[in-house]
Design a protein around this motif. Structure first.
Motif, PDB file in Angstrom:
ATOM      1  N   SER A  41      40.062  35.874  36.044  1.00  0.00           N
ATOM      2  CA  SER A  41      39.645  37.223  35.691  1.00  0.00           C
ATOM      3  C   SER A  41      38.824  37.774  36.839  1.00  0.00           C
ATOM      4  O   SER A  41      38.233  37.032  37.611  1.00  0.00           O
ATOM      5  CB  SER A  41      38.811  37.212  34.412  1.00  0.00           C
ATOM      6  OG  SER A  41      37.631  36.453  34.608  1.00  0.00           O
TER       7      SER A  41
ATOM      8  N   ARG B 112      38.408  41.266  39.750  1.00  0.00           N
ATOM      9  CA  ARG B 112      39.177  41.931  40.804  1.00  0.00           C
ATOM     10  C   ARG B 112      39.073  41.225  42.141  1.00  0.00           C
ATOM     11  O   ARG B 112      39.792  41.571  43.064  1.00  0.00           O
ATOM     12  CB  ARG B 112      38.699  43.369  40.952  1.00  0.00           C
ATOM     13  CG  ARG B 112      38.888  44.199  39.709  1.00  0.00           C
ATOM     14  CD  ARG B 112      38.376  45.623  39.921  1.00  0.00           C
ATOM     15  NE  ARG B 112      38.547  46.440  38.728  1.00  0.00           N
ATOM     16  CZ  ARG B 112      38.147  47.696  38.628  1.00  0.00           C
ATOM     17  NH1 ARG B 112      37.559  48.285  39.641  1.00  0.00           N
ATOM     18  NH2 ARG B 112      38.334  48.358  37.504  1.00  0.00           N
ATOM     19  N   THR B 113      38.168  40.253  42.258  1.00  0.00           N
ATOM     20  CA  THR B 113      37.934  39.615  43.553  1.00  0.00           C
ATOM     21  C   THR B 113      38.714  38.330  43.735  1.00  0.00           C
ATOM     22  O   THR B 113      38.488  37.598  44.677  1.00  0.00           O
ATOM     23  CB  THR B 113      36.435  39.317  43.722  1.00  0.00           C
ATOM     24  OG1 THR B 113      36.018  38.423  42.681  1.00  0.00           O
ATOM     25  CG2 THR B 113      35.629  40.585  43.678  1.00  0.00           C
TER      26      THR B 113
ATOM     27  N   SER C  79      41.583  37.567  44.862  1.00  0.00           N
ATOM     28  CA  SER C  79      42.288  37.404  46.129  1.00  0.00           C
ATOM     29  C   SER C  79      41.348  37.098  47.290  1.00  0.00           C
ATOM     30  O   SER C  79      41.816  36.773  48.380  1.00  0.00           O
ATOM     31  CB  SER C  79      43.108  38.655  46.444  1.00  0.00           C
ATOM     32  OG  SER C  79      42.257  39.772  46.581  1.00  0.00           O
TER      33      SER C  79
ATOM     34  N   ASN D 264      48.657  36.885  43.692  1.00  0.00           N
ATOM     35  CA  ASN D 264      47.407  37.647  43.609  1.00  0.00           C
ATOM     36  C   ASN D 264      47.541  38.887  42.730  1.00  0.00           C
ATOM     37  O   ASN D 264      46.561  39.347  42.151  1.00  0.00           O
ATOM     38  CB  ASN D 264      46.930  38.025  45.005  1.00  0.00           C
ATOM     39  CG  ASN D 264      46.328  36.837  45.741  1.00  0.00           C
ATOM     40  OD1 ASN D 264      45.912  35.858  45.133  1.00  0.00           O
ATOM     41  ND2 ASN D 264      46.296  36.912  47.062  1.00  0.00           N
TER      42      ASN D 264
ATOM     43  N   ASN E 237      46.839  37.525  39.470  1.00  0.00           N
ATOM     44  CA  ASN E 237      45.590  36.748  39.398  1.00  0.00           C
ATOM     45  C   ASN E 237      45.822  35.333  38.886  1.00  0.00           C
ATOM     46  O   ASN E 237      45.123  34.856  37.981  1.00  0.00           O
ATOM     47  CB  ASN E 237      44.556  37.453  38.497  1.00  0.00           C
ATOM     48  CG  ASN E 237      43.758  38.502  39.238  1.00  0.00           C
ATOM     49  OD1 ASN E 237      44.085  38.870  40.356  1.00  0.00           O
ATOM     50  ND2 ASN E 237      42.706  38.986  38.604  1.00  0.00           N
TER      51      ASN E 237
END
Length: 120
Positions: A24, A26-27, A29, A73, A76
């Motif tokens: 979980s 957004r970071t 990647s 990515n 995720n």
């Protein structure tokens, strides 16, 4: 980042399993991801790692040629395809996010383990 490992189970020797590590945040990647395993009474062992972009992959000697790590990515997630499984692959498998490394102490974020049991 929070990680959730899944896909473990019971399989006969010579069989295959596919583990997934869902992340979980957004970071995702921005992190390399590693898979480690730990059998009862043994130390945590490096299995595989994949770099942030997926361009670099590394494997522990005991799984080289049998396991394949991959990542998506956009979704995720990181998968670990395990082929030609052996009884000695029996362990709890953990995914972790951090720098591209084979050292478990390098990783700050860990998922819960998923148990893989290989019967002979």
């Amino acid at each position: 980042v929070q990680l959730q490992a899944s896909g473990g189970g019971l399989v006969q020797a010579g069989g295959s399993l596919r583990l997934s590590c869902a992340a979980s945040g957004r970071t995702f990647s921005t992190y390399a991801v590693g898979w480690f395993r730990q059998a009862p009474g043994k130390e945590r062992e490096f299995v595989a790692a994949i770099s942030r972009s997926g361009a670099s992959r590394g494997y522990g000697d005991s799984v080289k040629g049998r396991f394949i790590i991959s990542r998506d990515n956009a979704k995720n997630k990181v998968d670990l395809q395990m082929n030609s499984l052996k009884p000695e692959d029996t362990a709890a498998y953990y995914c972790a996010a951090g720098p591209y490394s084979a050292q478990p102490e390098s990783f700050a974020y860990w998922g819960q383990g998923t148990l893989v049991t290989v019967s002979s």
